[in-house]
Design an enzyme around this catalytic site. Sequence first.
Site, PDB file in Angstrom:
ATOM      1  N   GLY A 107       1.717 -80.133 -55.732  1.00 26.43           N
ATOM      2  CA  GLY A 107       0.653 -79.369 -55.092  1.00 26.43           C
ATOM      3  C   GLY A 107       0.043 -78.379 -56.065  1.00 26.43           C
ATOM      4  O   GLY A 107       0.633 -78.026 -57.087  1.00 26.43           O
ATOM      5  N   GLY A 109      -2.862 -74.833 -56.009  1.00 29.58           N
ATOM      6  CA  GLY A 109      -3.655 -73.922 -55.201  1.00 29.58           C
ATOM      7  C   GLY A 109      -4.429 -72.963 -56.064  1.00 29.58           C
ATOM      8  O   GLY A 109      -4.568 -73.164 -57.275  1.00 29.58           O
ATOM      9  N   TYR A 110      -4.952 -71.906 -55.459  1.00 27.68           N
ATOM     10  CA  TYR A 110      -5.728 -70.909 -56.190  1.00 27.68           C
ATOM     11  C   TYR A 110      -4.930 -70.313 -57.346  1.00 27.68           C
ATOM     12  O   TYR A 110      -5.456 -70.032 -58.406  1.00 27.68           O
ATOM     13  CB  TYR A 110      -6.142 -69.774 -55.258  1.00 27.68           C
ATOM     14  CG  TYR A 110      -7.216 -70.131 -54.259  1.00 27.68           C
ATOM     15  CD1 TYR A 110      -7.728 -71.420 -54.181  1.00 27.68           C
ATOM     16  CD2 TYR A 110      -7.710 -69.175 -53.390  1.00 27.68           C
ATOM     17  CE1 TYR A 110      -8.705 -71.744 -53.266  1.00 27.68           C
ATOM     18  CE2 TYR A 110      -8.697 -69.484 -52.464  1.00 27.68           C
ATOM     19  CZ  TYR A 110      -9.187 -70.772 -52.400  1.00 27.68           C
ATOM     20  OH  TYR A 110     -10.156 -71.087 -51.479  1.00 27.68           O
ATOM     21  N   THR A 111      -3.623 -70.129 -57.124  1.00 26.66           N
ATOM     22  CA  THR A 111      -2.791 -69.391 -58.079  1.00 26.66           C
ATOM     23  C   THR A 111      -1.802 -70.275 -58.812  1.00 26.66           C
ATOM     24  O   THR A 111      -1.623 -70.145 -60.020  1.00 26.66           O
ATOM     25  CB  THR A 111      -1.998 -68.284 -57.343  1.00 26.66           C
ATOM     26  OG1 THR A 111      -2.903 -67.469 -56.619  1.00 26.66           O
ATOM     27  CG2 THR A 111      -1.196 -67.437 -58.317  1.00 26.66           C
ATOM     28  N   ASP A 237       0.354 -65.868 -44.805  1.00 22.55           N
ATOM     29  CA  ASP A 237      -0.263 -67.200 -44.929  1.00 22.55           C
ATOM     30  C   ASP A 237       0.650 -68.203 -44.243  1.00 22.55           C
ATOM     31  O   ASP A 237       1.335 -68.999 -44.883  1.00 22.55           O
ATOM     32  CB  ASP A 237      -0.474 -67.543 -46.402  1.00 22.55           C
ATOM     33  CG  ASP A 237      -1.290 -68.818 -46.575  1.00 22.55           C
ATOM     34  OD1 ASP A 237      -1.903 -69.274 -45.580  1.00 22.55           O
ATOM     35  OD2 ASP A 237      -1.314 -69.366 -47.688  1.00 22.55           O
TER      36      ASP A 237
END
Length: 461
Positions: A107, A109-111, A237
């Site tokens: 995966g 993501g943004y970070t 989140d």
Amino acid sequence: MSSPVGKSLRAAALLSFVVLSILVSLLISSVHHLGANTSGCGDAELALDYQLMQRRREILPLLFPPEYEETRGAGWDSNLWREITRGSAGPLGCGALQDMQALEVLGSGYTKLVVKVALAGGEPVALKMVNEQGIDMDKCVQDFKDPDGCRQLVSYKLSKEVVLLHRLQHPNIIKFKGHCVGDVAGRVTVILEQGSPLQMIQLLQSPWEDRFRVCLDLVRLLHFLARSPLGSVALLDFQPRQFVMVSGELKLTDLDDASMAETSCRTDADCFLRFPHRNFTLSCSPGGLCEGLNEKMNIYNAYRYFFTYLLPHQAPPGLAHLVGRIMNATGELNAGINETLEAFELILHLYQSGLHLDNVPPSLLANYSAMRGVTTSGNAEYRCWPSYSQLGCVLSVHSAREAAHVCNSHSQCTSFTLTGQKTWTGRFLASFRSSFSQLVPADQTSEVYVKKSKALKTPAL
């Protein structure tokens, strides 16, 4: 018996042992930045240094147990920071990553980027690292023109996660195995146990027992978070993607968005919980804090993301009324996490003990002929849903009595077999069939039950 002071000192020493590699590198880098700032620099560099300092302030309170409230409220102290970060690396360090084999990207993501790898000894683990092409990194470089400083800034989420993984240890939180800090500033890699991403669509097609397990694991986790060593923890989140499955257990794998902050208030109106389709107002305590806000936020998110989809559908008839109570209580936030966990544990007890089957008459078994140590051959299997096997009808049952009840409810069923296989609750797996050609010898744990209207053939030798 150890004194409370001794326990606190040992806890502090353990935490120092954990965060050394990450925080020392961040400290050294920040000292260089601050030294440059004293000789004069641009607004962008000053702004980046300010952001780095703010991230350190977020992590520092996590290094202290709640009894050190006076220290947690103090200003930034670089000497104290140095003292905290003395120690050694975690269980697995950079050396464990030598000769590893990358298998797949799990995966991004943004970070962060999450990669599945096999270590040199073959052990599969998950690595978390800064996503160099992620939105957070890209935006930071655009704003501050400093890739190394931005990598350091973005890596603070990983640093925070390392601390939280050691302060919040629970069977339903992913297991921390170690970390590595590279030569490049901010090049942090977190090593975790390997899990499989939670597939909600696949889970929706699973037997109720497995879906109940996921919800029970989640409730046990939320019960722990409500009274954790860091206080009440809210998962800001809260999404299915934040969880993975490890050997059938649900585990939280992302902690960087966890919040320990208690919401201050003057009146009840300040304690407002807003969700897309529902809002709640909680009570403001005499001490000026919203009572149970983090706990209630987690409960309602569990209801809307998990319970709604996984819990009611195909619940055993003898348990449906208890499931309904849980749905009503969590959907209306009328129960705390203690009451919710008690309700789940009651269902588990009734389900494991078979007490929910009181309305199933024992006389059903009189309609079947039973034989131990044999199985069927030449089977004509039929499918049912949901089944533990895609090729036939395999369900979990508490006993032969429940299996007979299931067989009677299927018009095509003429026999069923109980094997030694059991589910996570200790219930038997039963295979239901429409016909067979003969009985053959098998393990002594295997039992075949055939409707008496069906002629039996002598077991083949």
